[in-house]
Design an enzyme around this catalytic site. Structure first.
Site, PDB file in Angstrom:
ATOM      1  N   GLU A 128      49.025  31.747  43.917  1.00  0.00           N
ATOM      2  CA  GLU A 128      48.307  32.260  45.217  1.00  0.00           C
ATOM      3  C   GLU A 128      48.870  31.551  46.345  1.00  0.00           C
ATOM      4  O   GLU A 128      48.886  30.313  46.417  1.00  0.00           O
ATOM      5  CB  GLU A 128      46.891  32.183  44.926  1.00  0.00           C
ATOM      6  CG  GLU A 128      45.882  32.764  46.038  1.00  0.00           C
ATOM      7  CD  GLU A 128      44.474  32.504  46.027  1.00  0.00           C
ATOM      8  OE1 GLU A 128      43.721  33.347  46.225  1.00  0.00           O
ATOM      9  OE2 GLU A 128      44.001  31.430  45.549  1.00  0.00           O
ATOM     10  N   LYS A 170      42.901  41.235  44.122  1.00  0.00           N
ATOM     11  CA  LYS A 170      41.727  40.155  43.805  1.00  0.00           C
ATOM     12  C   LYS A 170      40.489  41.114  43.924  1.00  0.00           C
ATOM     13  O   LYS A 170      40.120  41.333  44.936  1.00  0.00           O
ATOM     14  CB  LYS A 170      41.955  39.030  44.627  1.00  0.00           C
ATOM     15  CG  LYS A 170      40.823  37.826  44.285  1.00  0.00           C
ATOM     16  CD  LYS A 170      41.279  36.809  45.110  1.00  0.00           C
ATOM     17  CE  LYS A 170      40.380  35.365  44.777  1.00  0.00           C
ATOM     18  NZ  LYS A 170      40.785  34.292  45.893  1.00  0.00           N
ATOM     19  N   CYS A 175      43.073  33.251  41.091  1.00  0.00           N
ATOM     20  CA  CYS A 175      42.206  32.295  41.449  1.00  0.00           C
ATOM     21  C   CYS A 175      40.625  32.309  40.962  1.00  0.00           C
ATOM     22  O   CYS A 175      40.480  31.973  40.132  1.00  0.00           O
ATOM     23  CB  CYS A 175      42.645  31.872  43.020  1.00  0.00           C
ATOM     24  SG  CYS A 175      41.941  30.160  43.507  1.00  0.00           S
TER      25      CYS A 175
END
Length: 293
Positions: free
Chosen positions: A48, A123, A165
């Site tokens: 990321e 995300k 993440c």
């Protein structure tokens, strides 16, 4: 005469210290990709914020590009040059709604060796956390959440499920990807030091054990800028939950062979997927993703 043993696919997992300097970041990442290709990796994963980590929100928004921009074009050329798949997790994407929203997406892009974008996952879980006196993050203040989970993609290493993440904290997404056929779960990340030291490895191992998948987690490490330090410890976990590769301090790569025969043996020996009780607690599934036995 017996056939020679089949070579297992090799994946390379990157660890970098991105800064607001996009040119420097690309030079470092390109060097790692070329090194991994020379070692024979078929898939290279970058973390990321591989493109940059901005000093503040204004800079983060200013530096963002579209998927059709110059930087992604350079990574497409790099994939072609090296003949590898690139998992680029956490690209700061100006989407089609940028002119009206002035907000970006945190986008995990998968490129094939021809440089084609074969998948783009945005995300879905945004990191809004406040650890008093230590860490404050408000990703939702400048980022749009994604609206879908992307079906696993077939690669030479196995069927790849895409996450980013903070998604790591939500087992529902890993179980949905597993149900849709994933064999490798990817969590390119930029964990902070307080959260990483407490939660990083244990969460990654838990996702591997419960889904019986390999877990590949590229990571940011070290001081990204004056106000940001990342935890590092990029690693690979096998479907049994063992850490089979891990980066040391600083920029670098770790490597792991993906043994799908081993994965399927574990799934056969402990068939948790078929032991689930949807009659008691429902089924974790993603809209639009067909289940795979």
């Amino acid at each position: 005469m017996a056939d020679p043993p089949r070579l297992k696919p090799l994946v390379a997992v990157g660890q970098v210290t991105s800064t607001p300097d996009k040119e420097l970041n690309f030079a470092v990442c390109a060097g790692l990709v070329r090194e991994a290709a020379h070692r024979g990796a078929c898939l290279v994963s970058l973390p990321e914020g591989f493109d940059y980590i901005g000093f503040n929100t204004a800079q983060t928004l200013t530096l963002a590009e579209g998927l059709d921009g110059d930087l992604m074009g350079r990574y497409a050329e790099l994939a072609k040059e090296c003949g590898v798949w690139l998992s680029l997790g956490g690209f700061h994407e100006r989407g089609q709604d940028w002119p009206t929203t002035q907000r970006i997406y945190n986008c995990h892009v998968l490129l094939d060796p021809a440089g084609n974008i074969v998948a783009a996952y945005r995300k879905t879980h945004l990191c809004d956390v406040e650890l008093e006196g230590r860490v404050t993050m408000k990703e939702s203040s400048f980022t749009n959440p994604g609206t879908e989970i992307v079906a696993p993609i077939s690669t030479p290493a196995g069927k790849l499920g895409l996450s980013i993440c903070y998604d790591l904290r939500f087992p529902e997404i890993s179980l949905a990807l597993r149900r849709a056929g994933a064999e490798i779960l990817t969590y390119p990340s930029a964990f902070t030091v307080p959260t990483g030291s407490a939660h990083w490895e244990v969460l990654l191992r838990a996702r591997a054990i419960e889904s019986q998948c390999y877990v590949v987690a590229a990571a940011q490490t070290g001081k990204n800028h004056e106000h940001r330090t990342s935890y590092g410890h990029a690693l690979v976990v096998d479907p049994w939950g063992a850490v089979v590769a891990q980066c040391h301090e600083g920029t670098g790569l770790c490597y792991a062979e993906i043994d799908l025969d081993y994965l399927h043996r574990i799934r056969q020996e402990i068939p948790v997927h078929s032991h689930r009780r949807p009659d008691l607690y429902g089924t974790v599934a993603a809209t639009g993703l067909a289940p795979v036995p």
